[in-house]
Design an enzyme around this catalytic site. Structure first.
Site, PDB file in Angstrom:
ATOM      1  N   ASN A   1      -0.935   5.413   3.081  1.00 40.18           N
ATOM      2  CA  ASN A   1      -1.062   5.985   1.749  1.00 40.18           C
ATOM      3  C   ASN A   1      -2.370   7.154   1.807  1.00 40.18           C
ATOM      4  O   ASN A   1      -3.364   6.774   2.330  1.00 40.18           O
ATOM      5  CB  ASN A   1      -1.391   5.119   0.872  1.00 40.18           C
ATOM      6  CG  ASN A   1      -1.415   5.246  -0.564  1.00 40.18           C
ATOM      7  OD1 ASN A   1      -1.529   6.287  -0.906  1.00 40.18           O
ATOM      8  ND2 ASN A   1      -1.977   4.456  -1.638  1.00 40.18           N
TER       9      ASN A   1
ATOM     10  N   SER B   1      -5.239   5.430  -0.694  1.00 42.31           N
ATOM     11  CA  SER B   1      -5.087   3.988  -0.749  1.00 42.31           C
ATOM     12  C   SER B   1      -6.327   3.452  -1.243  1.00 42.31           C
ATOM     13  O   SER B   1      -7.744   3.842  -0.764  1.00 42.31           O
ATOM     14  CB  SER B   1      -4.959   3.551   0.546  1.00 42.31           C
ATOM     15  OG  SER B   1      -5.129   2.039   0.636  1.00 42.31           O
ATOM     16  N   SER B   2      -6.325   2.520  -2.203  1.00 41.91           N
ATOM     17  CA  SER B   2      -7.443   1.760  -2.803  1.00 41.91           C
ATOM     18  C   SER B   2      -8.096   0.774  -1.720  1.00 41.91           C
ATOM     19  O   SER B   2      -7.239  -0.239  -1.395  1.00 41.91           O
ATOM     20  CB  SER B   2      -7.193   1.130  -4.170  1.00 41.91           C
ATOM     21  OG  SER B   2      -6.662   1.827  -5.191  1.00 41.91           O
TER      22      SER B   2
ATOM     23  N   GLU C   1      -0.593  -5.089   3.344  1.00 45.11           N
ATOM     24  CA  GLU C   1      -0.983  -4.124   4.424  1.00 45.11           C
ATOM     25  C   GLU C   1      -0.355  -4.841   5.687  1.00 45.11           C
ATOM     26  O   GLU C   1      -0.955  -5.783   5.742  1.00 45.11           O
ATOM     27  CB  GLU C   1      -2.400  -3.879   4.448  1.00 45.11           C
ATOM     28  CG  GLU C   1      -3.011  -3.038   3.439  1.00 45.11           C
ATOM     29  CD  GLU C   1      -4.119  -2.417   3.410  1.00 45.11           C
ATOM     30  OE1 GLU C   1      -4.557  -1.589   2.594  1.00 45.11           O
ATOM     31  OE2 GLU C   1      -4.669  -2.757   4.335  1.00 45.11           O
TER      32      GLU C   1
ATOM     33  N   THR D   1      -1.667   2.474  -8.101  1.00 45.15           N
ATOM     34  CA  THR D   1      -3.067   3.149  -8.547  1.00 45.15           C
ATOM     35  C   THR D   1      -2.695   4.316  -9.698  1.00 45.15           C
ATOM     36  O   THR D   1      -3.030   4.516 -10.798  1.00 45.15           O
ATOM     37  CB  THR D   1      -3.887   3.966  -7.433  1.00 45.15           C
ATOM     38  OG1 THR D   1      -4.609   2.983  -6.633  1.00 45.15           O
ATOM     39  CG2 THR D   1      -5.189   4.652  -8.211  1.00 45.15           C
TER      40      THR D   1
ATOM     41  N   GLY E   1      -2.593  -3.232  -1.957  1.00 47.60           N
ATOM     42  CA  GLY E   1      -1.093  -3.771  -1.776  1.00 47.60           C
ATOM     43  C   GLY E   1      -1.017  -4.416  -0.332  1.00 47.60           C
ATOM     44  O   GLY E   1      -2.007  -4.505   0.380  1.00 47.60           O
TER      45      GLY E   1
ATOM     46  N   SER F   1       0.847  -1.161   0.132  1.00 48.21           N
ATOM     47  CA  SER F   1       0.067  -0.117  -0.054  1.00 48.21           C
ATOM     48  C   SER F   1       0.757   1.052  -0.097  1.00 48.21           C
ATOM     49  O   SER F   1       1.938   1.270   0.638  1.00 48.21           O
ATOM     50  CB  SER F   1      -0.915  -0.088   1.231  1.00 48.21           C
ATOM     51  OG  SER F   1      -1.535   0.975   1.382  1.00 48.21           O
ATOM     52  N   GLY F   2       0.825   2.091  -1.037  1.00 49.44           N
ATOM     53  CA  GLY F   2       1.513   3.245  -0.992  1.00 49.44           C
ATOM     54  C   GLY F   2       2.333   3.234  -1.958  1.00 49.44           C
ATOM     55  O   GLY F   2       3.306   4.227  -1.915  1.00 49.44           O
TER      56      GLY F   2
END
Length: 1031
Positions: A173, A176-177, A407, A128, A405, A123-124
């Site tokens: 993030n 973050s998605s 986590e 995306t 991602g 993540s981050g």
């Protein structure tokens, strides 16, 4: 044994080397396969760090692209960069996301095989953003469809909408998605995008009702409050302050510096219009978003029987209107649970805790189903609507996978468990596909190879998804079994079932030292990216994801068009228990894996350089970021044999088999047997230094060959140019000689005719104008005007003027008058304000003294100065006494006493209102201009003058006798300031002045050889002054 492969055929792709050893030392290598110690994670990180310091965020691992998030815009995604990578082989340009995009697109068009780009990372790490850049590349570079670029616009504009409803700020993030996304882009046989389809996976709907500290809810809530129009917010019953809503304050992070919710709202509104949302649909959608916020503000209170009752009537009214449901029905659904037992429906009242659970469950269900409806709406917009479009058989598909991602938070729950399980499945797929392709290549070439050790995470996948024994199966069993099942009973069952698994640990199973870091309600999994500790709290509730029946019935009765589609009445009659969330997610992952396996994959691995999300901070030195690059496997790229110029036997061309040519080349270059292996169609080079040395030799050889080619080409080029120039010169010369001859003849003819006309006109010059003398007369006039132009006067004082011919005398006088006026106008325009003032003062001096005073001519060439005393020469006490009166002029003077005519040094100051006589720091006398009756001065060259004042003024002691070295200047400025230009008397012989009350004084002036000022025996002041012959 690992080797670097180089293709022997004439076609293929080459590896781009760095420009030299110095550059390689500074920025590392562009492909990790070329690392000397390619199995070392420390060498991997150091190479990444070197490139990251130089803003080189992309590096290859064979066909895999590694991307490091720079946390800033590097200006490397412009149209110019797209054109640079368009249609170019993968390794012919530096590593870039556009290189992967173009390679995938060309494979899709040429091989007619479906492709997929898998973007992974924690993540981050920038997944995306990478997806958006890929879509931007295809939108900009692909040919436009026959009926315009609507599909391309919808593909691009679907991103901001999905980000608004599915992304949120987390600790790792800011964007973050919180859902997984797989997008298929459909291309026709021309390579133009004609449609698309999106699959979404496991929206983190628990975020709707709860956020950890430092995190936010989904972006759309803040965008609506910050950017929504006043009328919209009033209709929805909202206010702009996010702190007013319970669902937005739990994270205590409503404002984020890196997010502009107001501008993002404008982007989302524009995007909704692009993807075919009508105004009514937008209003219905925003009503649902607002209803979620109002749901969070529904509060309950317990009655006498401890049953929950709704206390916030205003919020309930808004919910009733926004969701288009009956208020009484909604109130009952929030405070009661409908139970069907033996065919009877019973209403069971809820306590406060149960009512809060029902409220939150409804908010999560409404938002998650609306999100699913939104994805479906976008898919309908992306679907090809052209009846003439080609069928699916003539189209190809390019898939883009942008999924959560890995986590690891301080508190990890059911969502992180599912997300990390998804990453394990994708990592397993990545390993299988990449290692399989590498093994097939070595076997096809007949090269003995030694496997590279790596962590095979299949054991983790089996631990999670194995039937009957996996964590998901145990979780489902615990959710479905009768009796009191809790999160702790689920943990106990896990401990009993998988307690011997090496990658599973709980407080009960851990040793004494490890127990300190594990709570009694937690379990730990050793993932491929590292250890993650999960809290089982909420696992069963989140997996069941139950919504009370009467809440479903209420939503099914909604007249909101979107809600009526999200809650289908068929659910009420379906007696089958719905699958759990974990099982649904596992099945969707299996389908995703099947989709990806059916396509030709390309990989982008995103890396997060630091947890602070700050640009410029380097990667850590310790190889501890397994989450970021734990799955990177080195795959050697093919390399075209382009070194034939290094060997005389293979240069300039090799007529034999490629294998034989490579063998000759290798012998000439002196490769040792342990440095390479020959395959069937490729040569495998073991050490990067061998390849680098060959590449450096090739660069030197290229320079030598380039010099020879340049010399030969230049010789040929310049000889051809010389021959062309020679032929052209001959042609031009012949044409030019003819032209010159014709021009010369025409000029002679014209000259003869002109002379004949002039002679005839001269003879008839005194007759009236006629055709015979018109030419001559015009010539005379023209000649005069041209001569006049050359001999115009240069200034106003120049009175010269050429003599005009008789016919132009009147015109000449008019021109002369205009010329003089023009020169005067120019001169006046060029005078500055300071010089104008100087001239005005000189004019006044001339009017007063010219021909009247002997020393006036000496003052003419000297400029008048604005003041003769600087600010530091005037006492501050004097300035204080003058107050706000400015000093216009100051000059040192000598004052002669009225009795004994003793000279005393003084200062004369001119202000707008008076003449001030100053002695050191004291004002001795002030003469207002109104009391100044006149000024007297002699006609000789002395510098004395007398200021006459009113005799009736008791404040004045009498007239003042002064001497100034700049008498003309001083008297001119005094006369102008006091408006006494006509009151200056120039006397010959003597001047009489008032010496005091009832007493007059006289100054006698006589010419002499030198200036002498004394008191005469008769009591007069005698002044002897030299005479000048200037008057």
């Amino acid at each position: 044994m690992r080797y670097r492969a180089s293709a022997l055929g004439s076609d293929g792709v080459r590896v781009t080397m760095e420009s030299g050893l110095t550059a390689r030392d500074r920025v590392g290598v562009q492909d990790f396969v070329l690392l000397e110690n390619f199995t070392s994670e420390a060498a991997f990180i150091e190479n990444l760090r070197r490139r990251f310091r130089e803003n080189l965020i992309y590096t290859y691992i064979g066909p895999v692209l590694v991307s490091v998030n720079p946390y800033r815009d590097l200006q490397i995604y412009s149209r110019q960069h797209m054109e640079r990578y368009r249609g170019v082989s993968f390794y012919e340009v530096p590593p870039h996301l556009f290189a992967v995009a173009d390679t995938v697109y060309r494979a899709l068009r040429t091989e007619r095989r479906d492709q997929a780009v898998m973007i992974s990372g924690e993540s981050g790490a920038g997944k995306t953003e990478a997806t958006k850049r890929l879509l931007q590349f295809y939108a900009e570079t692909c040919p436009a469809p026959k009926r315009g670029g609507a599909v391309r616009d919808r593909l691009l504009q679907s991103n901001p909408v999905l980000e608004a409803f599915g992304n949120a700020k987390t600790l790792r993030n800011d964007n973050s998605s919180r859902f997984g996304k797989y997008m298929d882009v459909q291309f026709d046989f021309k390579g133009a995008p004609v449609g698309g389809h999106i699959l979404s996976y496991l929206l983190e709907k628990s975020r709707v009702v709860h956020q950890n500290h430092g995190e936010r809810n989904f972006h759309i809530f803040y965008q609506l409050l910050e950017g929504g129009e006043e009328e919209t917010l009033r209709r929805l019953g909202l206010e702009r302050n996010p702190q007013s809503y319970l669902y937005l304050v739990k994270g205590q992070c409503a404002k984020v510096s890196s997010i502009n919710d107001k501008s993002d709202w404008k982007v989302v509104r524009k995007a909704l219009a692009v993807i075919d949302f009508t105004e009514d649909e937008v209003e219905d959608l925003l009503s649902i978003v607002a209803s979620v916020l109002h749901l969070g503000n529904i509060h309950f209170a317990a009655d006498e029987e401890s049953n929950a009752q709704v206390t916030t009537e205003n919020q309930l009214k808004y919910l009733t209107r926004l969701l288009s449901v009956e208020g009484s029905t909604l109130r009952e659904a929030l405070t009661h649970r409908k139970i069907i037992a033996k065919g009877e429906e019973l209403l069971s009242p809820l306590n406060l805790e149960q009512a809060a659970y029902a409220r939150d469950a409804l908010a999560k269900a409404v938002y998650s189903r609306t999100f699913s409806w939104l994805v479906g709406k976008i898919n309908r917009s992306l679907a090809s609507k052209d009846v003439d479009s080609p069928s699916w058989r003539s189209t190809t598909v390019l898939g883009l996978l942008d999924i959560y991602g890995f986590e690891v938070f301080q508190h990890n729950s059911f969502e992180q468990f599912c997300i990390n399980y998804c990453n394990e499945k994708l990592q397993q797929l990545f390993i299988e596909l990449t290692l399989k392709s590498e093994q097939e290549e070595y076997e096809a070439e007949g090269i003995a190879w030694e496997p590279v050790p790596y962590f095979n995470n299949k054991v983790i996948c089996d631990l999670v998804e194995e039937k009957f024994k996996g964590i998901i199966s145990i979780l489902d069993e615990e959710c479905l079994r009768p009796g009191e099942a809790t999160d702790l009973t689920f943990l106990e069952k896990l401990e009993d079932t998988v307690k011997h698994h090496p990658h599973f640990l709980t407080h009960k199973l851990a040793d004494q030292r490890t127990r300190k870091s594990l709570g009694r309600g937690e379990f730990r999994l050793l993932h491929y990216a590292g250890e993650v500790t999960y809290s089982v709290t909420g696992f069963l509730d989140k997996n069941n994801d139950l919504l009370f029946r009467n809440l479903k019935e209420t939503m099914c009765s909604s007249k909101n068009p979107i809600m009526s589609q999200c809650f289908d009445r068929s659910e009420l009659s379906d007696k089958k228990r719905p699958e759990t969330v974990a099982t649904q997610f596992k099945m969707s992952l299996l389908q995703l894996v099947e989709i990806l396996q059916s396509k030709e994959p390309a990989y982008v691995r995103c890396i997060k350089p630091n947890d602070a999300k700050q640009p410029g901070r380097p990667l850590p030195r310790s190889p501890g970021q397994g989450a970021a690059w734990g799955g990177a496997v080195c795959i050697p790229p093919p390399l075209v044999p382009r070194y034939k110029s290094l060997c005389p036997e293979t240069w300039p061309s090799w007529a034999g088999r490629p294998q034989d040519g490579v063998a000759v080349l290798v012998r000439h270059l002196g490769y040792k047997p342990e440095e390479y292996k020959m395959g069937r169609t490729k040569i495998f080079i073991r050490f990067p230094k061998t390849l680098f040395a060959t590449e450096d030799a090739l660069e030197l050889r290229r320079q030598s060959l380039a010099t020879k080619i340049q010399a030969a080409w230049r010789g040929f080029h310049w000889r051809q140019k010389f021959l062309r120039a020679k032929r052209s010169a001959i042609c031009i010369q012949s044409w030019w000689r003819g032209t010159l001859g014709r021009r010369k003849a025409a000029k002679r003819k014209w000259a003869a005719q002109t002379i004949r006309r002039l002679v005839r006109g001269f003879i008839l010059r005194h007759t009236p104008r006629c055709p015979e003398n018109a030419f001559f007369l015009d010539h005379v006039r023209t000649s005069f005007l041209l001569r006049l132009r050359r001999q115009l006067p240069r200034n106003v004082l120049d009175t010269s003027w050429p003599t005009p011919p008789p016919a132009l005398r009147e015109a000449s006088e008019l021109l002369r008058e205009l010329c003089v006026k023009n020169m005067v106008w120019k001169y006046c325009r060029s005078i500055s304000p300071e010089w104008k003032q100087q001239l005005q003062q000189k004019a006044v001096a001339s009017e007063i003294f010219k021909g009247k005073k002997d020393n006036y001519p000496q003052s003419v060439p000297r400029l008048f100065i604005s003041t003769r005393l600087g600010a530091d020469e005037i006492s501050p006490r004097v300035l204080q006494a003058l107050g706000s009166e400015p000093i216009q002029y100051a000059v040192p003077v000598v004052k002669y006493d009225r009795k004994g005519y003793k000279p005393r040094a003084r200062q004369l100051l001119l202000t707008p209102n008076a003449v001030v006589i100053v002695e050191d720091a004291k004002v001795k006398q002030r003469i207002d201009y109104a009391n100044l009756t006149g000024i007297s001065v002699s006609s000789l060259s002395d510098n004395l003058f007398v200021l006459h004042v009113h005799r009736e003024d008791n404040r004045q002691k009498g007239d003042v006798v002064l001497q100034s070295d700049h008498v003309i200047e001083t008297l001119t400025k005094t006369a102008l300031s006091a408006d006494r230009v006509n009151n200056i008397n120039i006397n010959q012989g003597s001047i009489t002045f008032a010496g005091g009350p009832g007493r007059d004084g006289t100054i006698d002036f006589t010419p002499g050889s030198e200036l002498v000022i004394t008191k005469a025996k008769n009591g007069h002041l005698a002044v002897v002054a030299p005479r000048f012959n200037s008057r």
